[in-house]
Write a protein that holds these residues in place. Structure first.
Motif, PDB file in Angstrom:
ATOM      1  N   HIS A 180      -4.354   0.866   1.122  1.00 26.99           N
ATOM      2  CA  HIS A 180      -5.103  -0.386   0.964  1.00 26.99           C
ATOM      3  C   HIS A 180      -4.156  -1.583   1.062  1.00 26.99           C
ATOM      4  O   HIS A 180      -4.382  -2.504   1.847  1.00 26.99           O
ATOM      5  N   GLY A 181      -3.075  -1.540   0.280  1.00 26.02           N
ATOM      6  CA  GLY A 181      -2.124  -2.644   0.310  1.00 26.02           C
ATOM      7  C   GLY A 181      -1.458  -2.787   1.663  1.00 26.02           C
ATOM      8  O   GLY A 181      -1.340  -3.889   2.214  1.00 26.02           O
TER       9      GLY A 181
ATOM     10  N   PHE B 241      -0.164  -5.715   6.396  1.00 26.71           N
ATOM     11  CA  PHE B 241       0.516  -5.613   7.690  1.00 26.71           C
ATOM     12  C   PHE B 241      -0.444  -5.502   8.867  1.00 26.71           C
ATOM     13  O   PHE B 241      -0.101  -5.869   9.983  1.00 26.71           O
ATOM     14  N   LEU B 242      -1.622  -4.926   8.623  1.00 26.32           N
ATOM     15  CA  LEU B 242      -2.512  -4.685   9.758  1.00 26.32           C
ATOM     16  C   LEU B 242      -3.711  -5.634   9.762  1.00 26.32           C
ATOM     17  O   LEU B 242      -4.464  -5.674  10.724  1.00 26.32           O
ATOM     18  N   PHE B 243      -3.901  -6.373   8.657  1.00 25.33           N
ATOM     19  CA  PHE B 243      -4.975  -7.360   8.668  1.00 25.33           C
ATOM     20  C   PHE B 243      -4.432  -8.786   8.624  1.00 25.33           C
ATOM     21  O   PHE B 243      -4.653  -9.563   9.550  1.00 25.33           O
ATOM     22  N   ALA B 244      -3.677  -9.124   7.562  1.00 27.67           N
ATOM     23  CA  ALA B 244      -3.351 -10.528   7.349  1.00 27.67           C
ATOM     24  C   ALA B 244      -2.454 -11.095   8.455  1.00 27.67           C
ATOM     25  O   ALA B 244      -2.799 -12.105   9.085  1.00 27.67           O
ATOM     26  N   ILE B 245      -1.326 -10.434   8.696  1.00 25.89           N
ATOM     27  CA  ILE B 245      -0.391 -10.963   9.688  1.00 25.89           C
ATOM     28  C   ILE B 245      -1.030 -10.972  11.092  1.00 25.89           C
ATOM     29  O   ILE B 245      -0.977 -11.983  11.792  1.00 25.89           O
ATOM     30  N   PRO B 246      -1.662  -9.872  11.537  1.00 27.81           N
ATOM     31  CA  PRO B 246      -2.287  -9.911  12.863  1.00 27.81           C
ATOM     32  C   PRO B 246      -3.417 -10.935  12.974  1.00 27.81           C
ATOM     33  O   PRO B 246      -3.642 -11.471  14.057  1.00 27.81           O
TER      34      PRO B 246
ATOM     35  N   GLY C  63       0.991   1.143  16.634  1.00 23.04           N
ATOM     36  CA  GLY C  63       1.555   1.352  15.292  1.00 23.04           C
ATOM     37  C   GLY C  63       0.461   1.519  14.250  1.00 23.04           C
ATOM     38  O   GLY C  63       0.535   2.398  13.380  1.00 23.04           O
ATOM     39  N   GLY C  64      -0.571   0.684  14.353  1.00 23.64           N
ATOM     40  CA  GLY C  64      -1.693   0.794  13.421  1.00 23.64           C
ATOM     41  C   GLY C  64      -2.381   2.146  13.555  1.00 23.64           C
ATOM     42  O   GLY C  64      -2.780   2.760  12.562  1.00 23.64           O
ATOM     43  N   THR C  65      -2.499   2.620  14.799  1.00 23.32           N
ATOM     44  CA  THR C  65      -3.140   3.914  15.023  1.00 23.32           C
ATOM     45  C   THR C  65      -2.343   5.036  14.348  1.00 23.32           C
ATOM     46  O   THR C  65      -2.926   5.954  13.757  1.00 23.32           O
TER      47      THR C  65
END
Lengths: 107, 829, 222
Positions: free
Chosen positions: B78-79, B84-89, B124-126
């Protein structure tokens, strides 16, 4: 590019001073330097206070330069922003490094 | 040429390929911005579902919903996903989509790099998603403290997924940051001096610079921890001269600026939208710019406030406590500047404004609790309890999610050219707002009652049952609200409800185009004379479409995508730029980069050199395709002005991009030296049993190599400039970098027992760093030699020479420092 | 909303054996006082800011000059207002921090605490050889320095009703000063995530009156 430097210089110096004095404190405690005495004072306090005053002095020189006719920017906007960040650097140095002169070290 | 003809011609030049394959070859910032945002929103939903699982688990005591092994994966992911995969992108996507439009130009500085960054993010997210599907996701908490995450206590592949996957994703953050920095500094409409930049560009610039200096410490930490896990180099093991506190320093040196990296773009959205919602202009533009810069710097002096309970002496804590309270001041300047802006205008309660009001309440509470935990003694109690979880959600949800929702609803008509039909957004806002505050106000309370964060279960006697249940109910209300937002966006995209241009009557340039935007943004580039060009001149969009600006005439032959750059401070036109077109190179390079990371993850090390070679070859092709066999004369940009082409100048976009990439690189290197010094002073088990045997011969040879390479590349540039052959000097430079490489290899070979003590391990990494940069410089010099041999027009198109000089110099300077770090301690005693 | 929040706090604040808000020692009490003070201050500031925003919607629009607005909003409210509050808070926080430091004195008793997954071992230099598992004995009403370390991963020593927490870091010994006002049992928890056994990882602190403490040291209770 020079205008960017004018804007960034004072906070950069703050960061360098902040990290160095934090590092100095770590060095003093890590190598047992707190035991050394000079007269009635132990070594760390004068050392830390000297570094603190030096950092403040440098910031004042920078701020002075940002106001001086020789170094200030030609753009009124950059003049304003660089002086604001200059003041930020000075205040941040005085504020965030105040413990160097006041709190106890190595405990 | 009339408006329609111009539109057709420019569209043919700028458009992505039609259909599905266009997705894989597009380098257009509008497409990539949308792709970034949609992908980031997908990850937001995944992270949100994980959050619901956490709240389901904690709703009752003795919950049997998930055992600790699964629960640990859930909260860690979750964190990790949200950060890394929601806020920054989301920031990257918004900046990629908006910046060229706000700045009055046609694309970002390096279109292919945008695409490469996007695909690194996706791949990377995948990787992380796959780990979750197989139940082998990271489970050490999102800040991954060793020794818990070391090989002894976490032997599984879970932790490797985090270290390797997140580093892969961070490539996209660094790529975007370089891209955004260069674009804002150089790629603007003529006339747009620094003080006329739209305020969002200032925020994005500061954020990008923070990414360049904030992410490298974490990348270094991840590299070191993975080296420890895979090869037994003991950076974080106390019994072998390492120290787990080093990780905490490196992580929070990243982690605290990260909070502001997330908040500042959101603040940029508010500073952009709020004045429009209040029918006025932003109060104190210069003050806000200065406050943003101050905030950015101060945020690098806060990292130890996450470490108040690690036993650092009180004076050390006091420095960071002081800096942490001080950081509230520039934040407060912005908050009151915004309130002053509302007072100055006539506020209207449109949907984006509701989210901004939600932001105010939530973020101010988060800021106030932030000041509380900055006070050292209080933090000793609150640290690692639910109080902190609540605080950080107030800051991040208040300081990022509400503003982003305001931004989405504000720019939705721009993304799609449509207007909202169903009024679901107001209901959604109410649910989100109420649900959020129920969930997290309760969490402050239960934290003070002693509930630690990250526990998988608790006892009824603890007295937390009712509060947790209330919190979970709030969480589900919040989730329903977000689901409604999703439904509304889908309905919005499906209903053909054409909106009008500039529905909010905003003054910034992104609205000076038809919506949805054409691939080329502006048929001709405006000359900017104020911060809100559209407010001054409502007829501007029509005039630009008619070709009344710069670069109005598409090239008659070929399909070159053109734009221009400006001088950084004054905004005077500087040089002409021709972009590369659609290409599959970015996705292929990202895939091969992914292969590299995958080989490390699966420990199939024979693949690693193949992947590295692949990356090198593709990188070579990437740049090679940009060469010119013929001279590039100055190009007309309209209004009777001719500009030099970017390939013929010393400070080309490539030079600027390299300079900022090297800024990140230097931060990485600086963090490594910091780590070395930190271990030496603080870690137990120092000084090491044996120091590196100093050698005057190696030291002198290394210095000579660095000197030769730095001097020769300058001579080569001088020769090239006057039309002489630079070949001989290039060979000399090659010999210089070769010497440096050899010396770095001997350093690595002679490092005393790297698996036995952190000292040798650090020297090994320092030598590897030097070797990598020497090899990179060598390859670049070889590239120049190939250009010269291939009879490219290098005398006129000399830009590549200055870029190579930058990298050769960097390798030399860091090389000197590495040699000193290795040889001096032994030589001094 | 903030009012209900406050009510909830006062209702639930004074029970629970892990509550930081029912302090049973000087350190926890100082910090609880600090918290209540900061809460009141924060609620006042929050109400003030929200009021300013609400008033912006209710007032008839009028034009004032920009320099005046900058002075009011940015200089007075944005700069001077927070600086004065934060300076006071910082000084107060540092003074409390200094007070809680483990300074040497004859009164002080030392106990060693060693954490490993998932148990605490306490030893007592006053009585060499004496060790207790997951139960820490101290005398009530006297300052005790806990020397904290770990054998495996990072843990944290925390008795919420008595004092703040201090991490147990492998390779380092950190000292935390605690003191319990009265004899009794207090719940302790390890407060740094340590893997699968984390949720239930805790210990009990028993504070003895002087006679019970003497008999504990003599090995009569254990």
């Amino acid at each position: 590019m020079k205008d960017l430097l004018r804007i960034l210089i004072a906070p950069l110096i703050w960061f360098v001073a902040f990290s160095s004095i934090y590092g100095l404190h770590g060095l003093i405690c890590g190598h047992g330097l707190q035991a050394i005495q000079i007269g009635s004072l132990s070594l760390p306090r004068p050392l830390l206070v000297a570094a603190y005053l030096l950092a403040i002095g440098v910031q004042m020189v920078v701020l002075g330069a940002l106001y001086s006719a020789q170094f200030r920017s030609r753009s009124g906007f950059v003049r304003f922003v660089s002086r604001a960040t200059g003041w930020t650097g000075l205040v941040a140095t005085i504020w965030s490094l105040l413990p160097a002169a006041t709190t106890s070290y190595c405990v | 040429m009339n408006t329609l003809e111009r539109h057709r011609k420019l569209s043919a030049i700028w458009a992505s390929e039609r259909g599905l394959k266009g997705w894989f070859s597009t380098v257009n910032h509008t497409d990539l911005g949308r792709m970034f945002l949609v992908t980031a929103f997908f990850f937001f939903l995944v992270g949100g579902i994980l959050a619901m699982l956490i709240r389901a688990q904690l709703a009752t005591p003795h919950s049997a919903f998930a055992g600790p092994d699964i629960y640990n994966q859930i909260f860690t992911m979750h964190g990790t996903i949200m950060m890394f995969l929601f806020a920054i992108p989301t920031f990257e996507g918004l900046a990629v989509y908006l910046l060229p439009k706000l700045l009055g130009t046609r694309d970002l500085a390096f279109p292919r790099l945008t695409a490469y960054g996007y695909w690194c993010y996706v791949f990377g997210g995948t990787m992380l998603l796959v780990s979750m599907l197989f139940g082998i996701a990271p489970d050490g908490g999102w800040f991954m403290y060793p020794p818990l995450t070391g090989a002894i206590h976490s032997p599984g592949i879970n932790t490797d997924f985090w270290l390797i996957g997140i580093t892969f994703v961070e490539i996209s953050a660094i790529a975007a940051a370089v891209e955004i920095t260069v674009s804002i500094l150089k790629f603007r409409a003529p006339g747009m001096s620094l003080d006329k930049m739209p305020i969002f560009a200032w925020y994005a610039l500061v954020t990008a610079l923070m990414i360049l200096t904030g992410f490298p410490p974490l990348i270094l930490g991840s590299v070191l921890l993975e080296l420890e896990r895979a090869f037994g180099l003991p950076f974080f093991q106390a019994d072998l001269g390492g120290d787990s506190l080093l990780w905490q320093h490196l992580f929070w040196l990243f982690g605290h600026p990260e909070v502001y990296i997330i908040f500042l773009p959101a603040a940029g959205i508010i500073s952009t939208i709020l004045p429009v919602m209040c029918r006025t202009s932003l109060l104190g533009y210069g003050w806000i710019v200065a406050a943003t810069l101050g905030l950015a710097f101060l945020s690098f002096g806060l990292w130890v406030h996450h470490m108040f309970t690690t036993g650092i002496p009180h004076m050390g804590l006091a420095f960071f406590s002081a800096a942490s309270t001080l950081v509230a001041v520039p934040t407060s300047v912005q908050i009151f500047a915004w309130i002053g802006t509302i007072w100055k205008g006539r506020p209207e309660l449109h949907l984006p404004m509701l989210h901004i009001l939600g932001f105010f309440l939530t973020f101010v509470i988060g800021g106030l609790t932030g000041v509380m935990v900055a006070v050292v003694p209080f933090d000793w109690q609150a640290h690692d309890t639910a109080f902190i979880t609540a605080h950080l959600h107030y800051v991040l949800f208040g300081g990022f999610v509400f503003p982003v929702f305001a931004g989405i609803y504000y720019w939705l008509p721009h993304f799609t050219g449509r207007k909202r039909f169903f009024r679901l957004g107001e209901v959604a806002f109410a649910l989100i707002f109420i649900g959020f505050h129920i969930t997290f106000l309760a969490m402050h309370w239960v934290g003070l009652l002693g509930q630690r964060r990250r526990i998988s279960t608790y006892q009824p006697e603890d007295g937390w049952t009712m509060i947790n249940l209330i919190s979970s109910i709030g969480g589900f209300i919040l989730a329903i609200g977000i689901a409604i937002v999703l439904v509304e966006i889908i309905l919005h995209a499906m209903t053909a409800n054409r909106g009008k241009r500039n529905p909010w009557k905003a003054g910034t340039l992104e609205w000076a185009m038809v919506t949805p935007p054409p691939a080329y943004n502006f048929a001709s580039l405006p000359h900017v004379t104020s911060r809100e060009p559209l407010a001054d001149d409502p007829g501007l969009p029509a005039r630009l479409a008619r070709g009344d600006g710069y670069l109005a005439d598409p090239p008659t032959e070929g399909s070159r995508r053109e734009t221009l750059t400006v001088d950084i401070s004054t905004g005077r036109p500087d040089y002409h730029v021709a972009y590369p077109g659609n290409s599959r190179l970015p996705i292929i390079l990202a895939a091969v980069t992914g292969l590299f990371f995958l080989s490390l993850l699966l420990k199939t090390y024979w693949v690693t050199p193949l992947a590295v070679t692949g990356v090198a070859i593709l990188g070579w092709l990437w740049v090679w395709s940009r060469g010119h066999k013929k001279d590039m004369p100055p190009q007309p940009i309209g209004r009777g002005i001719k500009l030099a082409n970017s390939s013929t100048v010393d400070r080309s976009p490539g030079w600027w991009g390299s300079a900022f990439l090297l800024t990140a690189d230097a931060t990485f290197f600086g963090s490594l030296l910091f780590g070395f010094a930190f271990l030496w002073t603080v870690a137990p088990g120092w000084p090491p049993p044996a120091l590196f045997e100093p050698s005057a011969l190696e030291f002198a040879t290394g210095l000579a190599g660095m000197g030769i390479s730095a001097i020769s590349i300058r001579r080569a540039i001088g020769a090239n400039r006057v039309g002489d052959k630079p070949g001989a000097w290039l060979v000399m430079a090659l010999a210089g970098t070769g010497l440096v490489a050899v010396i770095c290899i001997t350093l690595m070979l002679r490092a005393p027992a790297p698996p036995g003590h952190a000292y040798g391990a650090t020297l090994l990494v320092l030598g590897g760093y030097g070797l990598f940069h020497a090899a990179l410089a060598t390859m670049m010099i070889l590239f120049l030699m190939a250009r010269v041999r291939g009879k490219f027009a290098m005398t006129a198109c000399r830009a590549e020479f200055s870029v190579v000089k930058l990298w050769v110099d960097y390798a030399a300077v860091t090389g000197v420092l590495i040699l000193m770090a290795a040889h001096l301690p032994g030589a001094l005693g | 909303m903030s009012l209900t929040f406050l009510t909830l706090f006062t209702l639930g604040g004074c029970q629970g054996e892990l509550s930081t808000l029912s302090p049973a020692g000087p350190a926890a009490r100082d910090i609880a006082t600090l918290w209540w003070g900061m809460l009141v201050g924060a609620l006042l500031i929050l109400s003030f800011v929200m009021l300013l925003i609400l008033m912006a919607f209710r007032r008839p629009a009028k034009t004032a000059d920009e320099a005046q607005q900058v002075r009011v909003w940015i200089v007075n409210l944005g700069l001077i207002f927070p600086v004065s509050i934060l300076l006071a808070l910082l000084v107060y926080g540092l003074v409390i921090g200094e007070r809680l430091l483990p300074r040497s004195s004859a009164e002080v008793i030392t106990v060693e605490a060693e954490a490993s997954r998932w148990s605490w071992t306490f030893s007592y230099p006053d009585r060499p050889g004496l060790q207790t598992q997951d139960v820490l004995h101290i005398p009530a009403g006297r300052p005790v320095d806990i020397e904290i370390t770990s054998t495996d991963v990072i843990h944290s020593f925390w008795v919420p009703r008595v004092a703040g927490k201090m991490d147990a870091v492998p390779g380092h010994v950190n000292v935390l000063r605690i003191e319990a006002d009265r004899p009794g049992r207090y719940a302790g928890r390890s407060a740094e995530f340590s893997g699968s056994g984390y949720a239930s990882f805790g210990f009990t602190l028993i504070a003895h009156d002087p006679t019970a403490w003497e008999s504990f040291l003599a090995g009569e209770t254990g």
